[in-house]
Design an enzyme around this catalytic site. Structure first.
Site, PDB file in Angstrom:
ATOM      1  N   GLU A 229       2.017  21.730  11.901  1.00  0.00           N
ATOM      2  CA  GLU A 229       2.004  20.348  12.367  1.00  0.00           C
ATOM      3  C   GLU A 229       2.826  19.481  11.423  1.00  0.00           C
ATOM      4  O   GLU A 229       2.802  19.678  10.210  1.00  0.00           O
ATOM      5  CB  GLU A 229       0.564  19.822  12.438  1.00  0.00           C
ATOM      6  CG  GLU A 229      -0.352  20.727  13.259  1.00  0.00           C
ATOM      7  CD  GLU A 229      -1.828  20.346  13.163  1.00  0.00           C
ATOM      8  OE1 GLU A 229      -2.121  19.159  12.958  1.00  0.00           O
ATOM      9  OE2 GLU A 229      -2.668  21.251  13.273  1.00  0.00           O
ATOM     10  N   GLU A 339      -2.324  10.799  18.349  1.00  0.00           N
ATOM     11  CA  GLU A 339      -3.770  10.979  18.243  1.00  0.00           C
ATOM     12  C   GLU A 339      -4.350   9.820  17.438  1.00  0.00           C
ATOM     13  O   GLU A 339      -3.692   9.251  16.565  1.00  0.00           O
ATOM     14  CB  GLU A 339      -4.124  12.257  17.488  1.00  0.00           C
ATOM     15  CG  GLU A 339      -4.049  13.523  18.260  1.00  0.00           C
ATOM     16  CD  GLU A 339      -4.582  14.706  17.447  1.00  0.00           C
ATOM     17  OE1 GLU A 339      -4.736  15.769  18.061  1.00  0.00           O
ATOM     18  OE2 GLU A 339      -4.831  14.560  16.239  1.00  0.00           O
TER      19      GLU A 339
END
Length: 424
Positions: A229, A339
Site C-alpha cells: 500500500e 478511506e
C-alpha cells in the site's frame, strides 16, 4: 472542509514519571493510562533498535527529525528473512509505457527545504517515545489491528469492510470510496497512478483520512491477504499532527502480526536519499485554487522479484520478495481510492473529510482525484485497465465518479464531507 476547518480540543500528551509509573493523559482517551517502568524500558529498547545511528540529522520545519542512516544499516535488514539479502540499488528493468499526460505541479517534503542526506544514506523519520505511547502499546505501534465484517460486495472490496480496534480503547469502522480491478486469469505485476494531494479535516486524533493504491493477493477471510500500500494520509494518532504525509504499508498475513506503516518494522528496503517515508508533503491542493499531485507506482522487478516503489521520478526502494507469501509471485487484484476511519459513538457518523472534503461531482479544483491509472502485465507493459469497478460504503457521506478520456485516461473523482443531514 478540505482542510479549511480548524481542529479544536486536540489532545495533549502529558508524561509524568513518578514511582516507576508514567501517567499518559489525553482528552480523547477514557481516563488516564499508566505505563509501568518495565513497559517504558521496553519502549526505549525498541527505539534503540529502530532508530539507527545516523551520520547526521535534520530538523524539519514540521517538527520531524530526519536521520540520515547508512543504507546498509537500515531497519529492514534486521529481518531474519533478509539475513543474506543483497541490497538492490536500482530495478533491473522498468515497465514499458508510451504516451499519456503526467504533468503535475512539483510536490516536495518539508524537510527538503532545510537539508539533505548524503549519498550512501537514507532519510528516516525518527520515532519518538510519544509516537509509541499514542498507539496505546508497543505491540500496536505502527500496525493496523483489524477485524472483518461480512459484506454483500464482491471479494476485493471486502478487504475494506473492517472494524478497527485502536489500542485497547474503542472500536472504529473503515469507510471508503474505491475503484478496483480483479484478475483471476492474468497475473498482475503492479500499478501506477497520479494522486491529487489535499489536507483533509480529521475530526478526532484517532481517525484518519487517506488516498492510496493497493496491490493485493489472497483474502482477509482466508487470513492469507498480502498487500502493498502507498499513498498520502492525515493520521494524528501515528504522527502527532495533522500534516499530509507520504506513507506505505505492507502485510503478508492479513495484518495479523506482519507488516507495518513506513519503516517502523523490518520490511521495506529504501535506497533513495531524498524521500522520507512518513514525511510531510508540501504544498497541497486548495479548493478552487492551485492543484498539486504526486505520481506513485509499485511494480515487480522481473529479475529480482522485489516490488519497487517510485515517488514521482524517484526510485525510493522496494519490498523484498522474501517477506511475502502470495505476493512473492504476483498480485491478483488492485485498488485505488480513499478511506476514512469513523470512531463516532452510538452509530453516528464522523465529519472527517475524505479527499478534499467535497463530493465527486464538484470536479476539478474542488474534488480529489486519482488519474492515469495503469497496470503492469506479465509482459512488463504499463497499460490502462480495460475497466474498473467502483464501490462506496455510503454515497450520502462519500462518493466516487469515474471517467475515461484522452488526457487523464482511466480516472475518477472521489470524496465527501462525512456527517450531514443525509449522512448521519
Amino acid at each position: 472542509m478540505g482542510g479549511q476547518r480548524s481542529k479544536a480540543g486536540a489532545p495533549m500528551l502529558l508524561l509524568a514519571i513518578s514511582y516507576g509509573i508514567i501517567n499518559v493523559s489525553a482528552s480523547s482517551y477514557a481516563g488516564n493510562r499508566q505505563v509501568s517502568a518495565l513497559e517504558l524500558e521496553e519502549i526505549k529498547q525498541y527505539l534503540e533498535k529502530i532508530n539507527k545511528p545516523a551520520l547526521n540529522s535534520i530538523q524539519s520545519p514540521d517538527g520531524d527529525i530526519i536521520d540520515c542512516v547508512p543504507v546498509d544499516k537500515q531497519p529492514a535488514l534486521d529481518n531474519p528473512l533478509l539475513r543474506n539479502h543483497t541490497i538492490q540499488m536500482m530495478p533491473s528493468m522498468l515497465p514499458t509505457y508510451r504516451g499519456g499526460n503526467y504533468t503535475t505541479k512539483n510536490i516536495q517534503q518539508l524537510w527538503n527545504d532545510v537539508g539533505s542526506c548524503p549519498n550512501g544514506t537514507i532519510p528516516i523519520r525518527r520515532t519518538k517515545i510519544e509516537d509509541v505511547l499514542r498507539a496505546g502499546s508497543l505491540s500496536q505501534f505502527g500496525k493496523k489491528k483489524l477485524g472483518y465484517r461480512s459484506s454483500t460486495l464482491a471479494s476485493p472490496p471486502q478487504g475494506h469492510e473492517f472494524w478497527l480496534l485502536f489500542c485497547v480503547y474503542f472500536i472504529a469502522y473503515i469507510k471508503y470510496a474505491i475503484a478496483y480491478l480483479e484478475s483471476t486469469q492474468n497475473p498482475i505485476y503492479g500499478s501506477m497512478a497520479t494522486f491529487n494531494v489535499w489536507n483533509p479535516y480529521v475530526e478526532v486524533d484517532e481517525e484518519f483520512s487517506l488516498s492510496q493504491l493497493w496491490v493485493c493477493a489472497g483474502s482477509y477471510e482466508n487470513s492469507d491477504l498480502n498487500t502493498i500500500e502507498a499513498g498520502w494520509q492525515v493520521c494524528p494518532l501515528i504522527y502527532g499532527d495533522s500534516n499530509t504525509r507520504l506513507f506505505i504499508y505492507w502485510t503478508a498475513n492479513a495484518y495479523n502480526g506482519t507488516g507495518c506503516y513506513n519503516l517502523e518494522c523490518e520490511g521495506f528496503v529504501q535506497t533513495d536519499n531524498s524521500v522520507a517515508i512518513g514525511g510531510a508533503l508540501s504544498p497541497v491542493s486548495t479548493y478552487g485554487g492551485s492543484q498539486y499531485a504526486m505520481t506513485l507506482s509499485v511494480f515487480k522487478d522481473p529479475s529480482s522479484g522485489n516490488w519497487w516503489l517510485t515517488f514521482e521520478d524517484t526510485f525510493v526502494g522496494y519490498w523484498p520478495s522474501e517477506i511475502f507469501t502470495l505476493l512473492s509471485n504476483s498480485a491478483t487484484w488492485l485498488e485505488w481510492g480513499g478511506e476514512i476511519v469513523n470512531t463516532s459513538p452510538n452509530g453516528e457518523h464522523t465529519s472527517t473529510d475524505m479527499g478534499s472534503g467535497y463530493f465527486a461531482e464538484e470536479g476539478y479544483e474542488k474534488a480529489s482525484y486519482i488519474r492515469n491509472i495503469m497496470i503492469v502485465d506479465s509482459s512488463n507493459n504499463l497499460s490502462p485497465p480495460a475497466s474498473i469497478i467502483t464501490s462506496a460504503t455510503n454515497t450520502n457521506c462519500y462518493d466516487l465518479k469515474s471517467y475515461n478520456d484522452t488526457d487523464w485516461g482511466v480516472s475518477f473523482f472521489f470524496g465527501g464531507p462525512g456527517k450531514s443531514s443525509l449522512c448521519t
